[in-house]
Design a protein around this motif. Structure first.
Motif, PDB file in Angstrom:
ATOM      1  N   ALA A 138      -9.930  -3.056   1.921  1.00 43.80           N
ATOM      2  CA  ALA A 138      -9.271  -1.766   2.126  1.00 43.80           C
ATOM      3  C   ALA A 138      -8.066  -1.936   3.039  1.00 43.80           C
ATOM      4  O   ALA A 138      -8.160  -2.564   4.093  1.00 43.80           O
ATOM      5  CB  ALA A 138     -10.249  -0.769   2.748  1.00 43.80           C
ATOM      6  N   ASP A 176      -3.258  -7.856  -7.701  1.00 51.51           N
ATOM      7  CA  ASP A 176      -3.668  -6.592  -8.325  1.00 51.51           C
ATOM      8  C   ASP A 176      -3.617  -5.429  -7.349  1.00 51.51           C
ATOM      9  O   ASP A 176      -3.282  -4.301  -7.720  1.00 51.51           O
ATOM     10  CB  ASP A 176      -5.092  -6.723  -8.888  1.00 51.51           C
ATOM     11  N   SER A 177      -3.944  -5.683  -6.086  1.00 52.81           N
ATOM     12  CA  SER A 177      -4.038  -4.582  -5.124  1.00 52.81           C
ATOM     13  C   SER A 177      -2.732  -4.291  -4.401  1.00 52.81           C
ATOM     14  O   SER A 177      -2.542  -3.183  -3.904  1.00 52.81           O
ATOM     15  CB  SER A 177      -5.111  -4.891  -4.072  1.00 52.81           C
ATOM     16  N   ALA A 178      -1.814  -5.249  -4.355  1.00 53.07           N
ATOM     17  CA  ALA A 178      -0.683  -5.122  -3.431  1.00 53.07           C
ATOM     18  C   ALA A 178       0.699  -5.125  -4.056  1.00 53.07           C
ATOM     19  O   ALA A 178       1.651  -4.715  -3.395  1.00 53.07           O
ATOM     20  CB  ALA A 178      -0.743  -6.260  -2.401  1.00 53.07           C
ATOM     21  N   SER A 209     -17.095  -3.233   3.072  1.00 57.26           N
ATOM     22  CA  SER A 209     -15.632  -3.250   3.003  1.00 57.26           C
ATOM     23  C   SER A 209     -15.066  -4.019   4.184  1.00 57.26           C
ATOM     24  O   SER A 209     -15.596  -3.950   5.296  1.00 57.26           O
ATOM     25  CB  SER A 209     -15.075  -1.821   3.037  1.00 57.26           C
ATOM     26  N   THR A 232     -15.204  -4.795  -1.097  1.00 57.05           N
ATOM     27  CA  THR A 232     -13.857  -4.237  -1.246  1.00 57.05           C
ATOM     28  C   THR A 232     -12.980  -4.676  -0.088  1.00 57.05           C
ATOM     29  O   THR A 232     -13.448  -4.898   1.019  1.00 57.05           O
ATOM     30  CB  THR A 232     -13.879  -2.688  -1.282  1.00 57.05           C
ATOM     31  N   ALA A 269      -2.816   3.080   3.924  1.00 53.52           N
ATOM     32  CA  ALA A 269      -3.631   3.603   2.826  1.00 53.52           C
ATOM     33  C   ALA A 269      -3.299   5.052   2.492  1.00 53.52           C
ATOM     34  O   ALA A 269      -3.729   5.550   1.448  1.00 53.52           O
ATOM     35  CB  ALA A 269      -5.117   3.484   3.181  1.00 53.52           C
ATOM     36  N   TYR A 278      -1.745 -12.048   4.372  1.00 50.24           N
ATOM     37  CA  TYR A 278      -2.636 -10.921   4.610  1.00 50.24           C
ATOM     38  C   TYR A 278      -3.484 -11.193   5.841  1.00 50.24           C
ATOM     39  O   TYR A 278      -3.609 -12.327   6.306  1.00 50.24           O
ATOM     40  CB  TYR A 278      -3.501 -10.596   3.387  1.00 50.24           C
ATOM     41  N   ALA A 322      -6.661 -11.130  -6.959  1.00 46.06           N
ATOM     42  CA  ALA A 322      -7.141  -9.938  -6.263  1.00 46.06           C
ATOM     43  C   ALA A 322      -6.047  -9.330  -5.387  1.00 46.06           C
ATOM     44  O   ALA A 322      -5.906  -8.105  -5.305  1.00 46.06           O
ATOM     45  CB  ALA A 322      -8.367 -10.277  -5.425  1.00 46.06           C
ATOM     46  N   GLY A 329       0.818  -1.201   0.000  1.00 45.14           N
ATOM     47  CA  GLY A 329       0.000   0.000   0.000  1.00 45.14           C
ATOM     48  C   GLY A 329       0.856   1.256   0.000  1.00 45.14           C
ATOM     49  O   GLY A 329       1.922   1.304  -0.631  1.00 45.14           O
ATOM     50  N   TYR A 359       3.424  -0.955  -8.334  1.00 51.22           N
ATOM     51  CA  TYR A 359       3.620   0.438  -7.962  1.00 51.22           C
ATOM     52  C   TYR A 359       4.323   1.140  -9.124  1.00 51.22           C
ATOM     53  O   TYR A 359       5.346   0.653  -9.607  1.00 51.22           O
ATOM     54  CB  TYR A 359       4.453   0.557  -6.675  1.00 51.22           C
TER      55      TYR A 359
END
Length: 423
Positions: free
Chosen positions: A377, A128-130, A304, A375, A383, A144, A125, A94, A133
């Motif tokens: 988060a 894609d999110s972590a 979320s 979601t 974040a 996680y 998933a 993040g 950069y």
């Protein structure tokens, strides 16, 4: 040096002398240097067991320098600024990884990722999110976590609680029932600030929604907005109604966890690492403790879930790139290592080949809770950029000392956050 990084380091009380060029000391070709925050109750023994397996299977040796969780947050930035990072270090996916990537402290791992076929190993998933950069792959998601309401089953049973709440009215009713039975509903250990963030995260996400919360995290919304004030007012009501044990800022997260385990309080909002901690104390999941998701609060707001993703990254001043890449690939791809780590540490694996049967009943239901969410988060301090996170974390702690001053606290936080974003 990145201006924000320099300012953050100037404000730190941790001297750069504690971080003298660890990677430069790497001598033998098969030695890989590593630093991480998995210490004490946060999984050091389990990690060392998996490192020993890596060393036996590959012939590499790891020169390990664990650093306490709180000190690590600034120490790794000091080392990045001085070009003294180890070959590999653990880091939170993040905004924190983005911050170090922006300052030039990380090496891309895209070639290794493709060579090792990690697209077929890492849940899409999470990847894609972590892991991406600035258009480059930098991070391997080691595990996680999920933050939920973990509670003492016997305390709730003694209070006659037959049903767990799913909405806010039900949660408030639960707190009143517990309080009327002489039990403090909630324990919070905010001595080191970060445990309080989960309350802010969920209250804001459940009322204003993930899009607004993302805007606050990137500076396009403000801490003195009506949406933030509403979330803090709800939190204030919980504190002033006596639902929290007093003196939260005097306790660590383990202190709060111990109070729930002893029955001094009924529940605590914490990440799934609490299960590893409690299991280590001899508590039995599903018998002595359990969890429920943070209740819904407003119809039409996306569901979320909140939590961190712990990752492994390679520094830009890496001395043993081959060994560092081998370590990242091994720790992610080896399903036995992932199973041993996550099931004992109280985490979840992003390795799609890990059988969910390795998790206890509580953690298996957590998997279902995460899968059902709209979601995922990152928690507050992962974040938003680290200089801004410092503002918010201090705001939460100040609020717990003086909830009646919430509006003034938010005003001060907005001034400080705007300055941090500007720099």
């Amino acid at each position: 040096m990145n201006v924000a990084l320099r300012k953050l380091l100037v404000s730190s009380c941790i001297a750069p002398a504690i971080a003298v060029g660890a990677s430069a000391a790497a001598g033998a070709d098969n030695e890989v240097t590593i630093s991480h925050y998995f210490t004490g109750e946060l999984g050091l023994k389990i990690l060392q067991e998996n490192v020993a397996k890596f060393e036996a299977d590959t012939g590499y040796t790891l020169k390990d320098s664990p650093i306490g969780h709180e000190d690590f947050k600034t120490d790794i930035l000091v080392r990045a600024a001085g070009g003294g990072l180890p070959d590999v270090f653990s880091y939170w996916a993040g905004a924190r990884t983005q911050f170090v990537a922006d300052s030039g402290g990380l090496s891309p791992i895209g070639d290794m990722w493709a060579r090792e076929g990690l697209d077929d190993v890492v849940a899409k998933a999470v990847a894609d999110s972590a892991t991406m950069y600035n258009g480059e792959r930098y991070l391997v998601p080691f595990n996680y976590h999920y933050a939920g309401m973990f509670y003492n089953k016997q305390v709730l049973a003694d209070a006659g609680v037959m049903e767990l709440p799913t909405d806010w009215d039900g949660f408030l009713a639960l707190c009143e029932t517990l309080k009327s039975n002489g039990v403090a509903p909630i324990a919070l250990g905010s001595k080191f600030r970060w445990p309080a963030q989960f309350w802010f995260d969920y209250l804001l996400l459940r009322t204003a929604g993930p899009e607004y919360r993302a805007a606050l995290m990137d500076g396009s919304a403000a801490y003195d907005d009506a949406e933030v004030k509403e979330a803090m007012e709800i939190w204030r009501g919980l504190v002033e109604n006596g639902y929290f044990l007093p003196n939260s800022n005097a306790d660590t997260w383990t202190d709060a966890s111990d109070k729930v385990a002893r029955g001094d309080a009924a529940m605590t909002l914490m990440g799934t690492w609490i299960t590893g901690y409690w299991n280590g104390l001899g508590l039995e999941p599903g018998v002595d403790y359990d969890y429920f998701p943070f209740p819904t609060m407003r119809e039409g707001v996306a569901n979320s879930v909140v939590g961190p993703i712990d990752g492994l990254v390679i520094s830009s001043n890496v001395q043993n790139r081959e060994g560092a890449e081998a370590f990242l690939a091994y720790m992610m791809s080896n399903a036995d290592v992932q199973s041993h780590w996550t099931s004992n540490y109280g985490a979840l694996s992003a390795n799609v080949n890990v059988d969910s049967s390795v998790y206890n009943d509580v953690m298996q239901r957590v998997v279902g809770t995460v899968a059902e969410a709209d979601t995922f988060a990152f928690n507050y301090d992962l974040a938003t950029p680290p200089p801004v996170a410092e503002v918010g974390l201090s705001m939460f702690q100040r609020f717990m000392d003086s909830p009646a001053d919430a509006d003034a606290i938010l005003g001060d936080a907005q001034v400080a956050a705007a300055e941090a974003f500007a720099n």
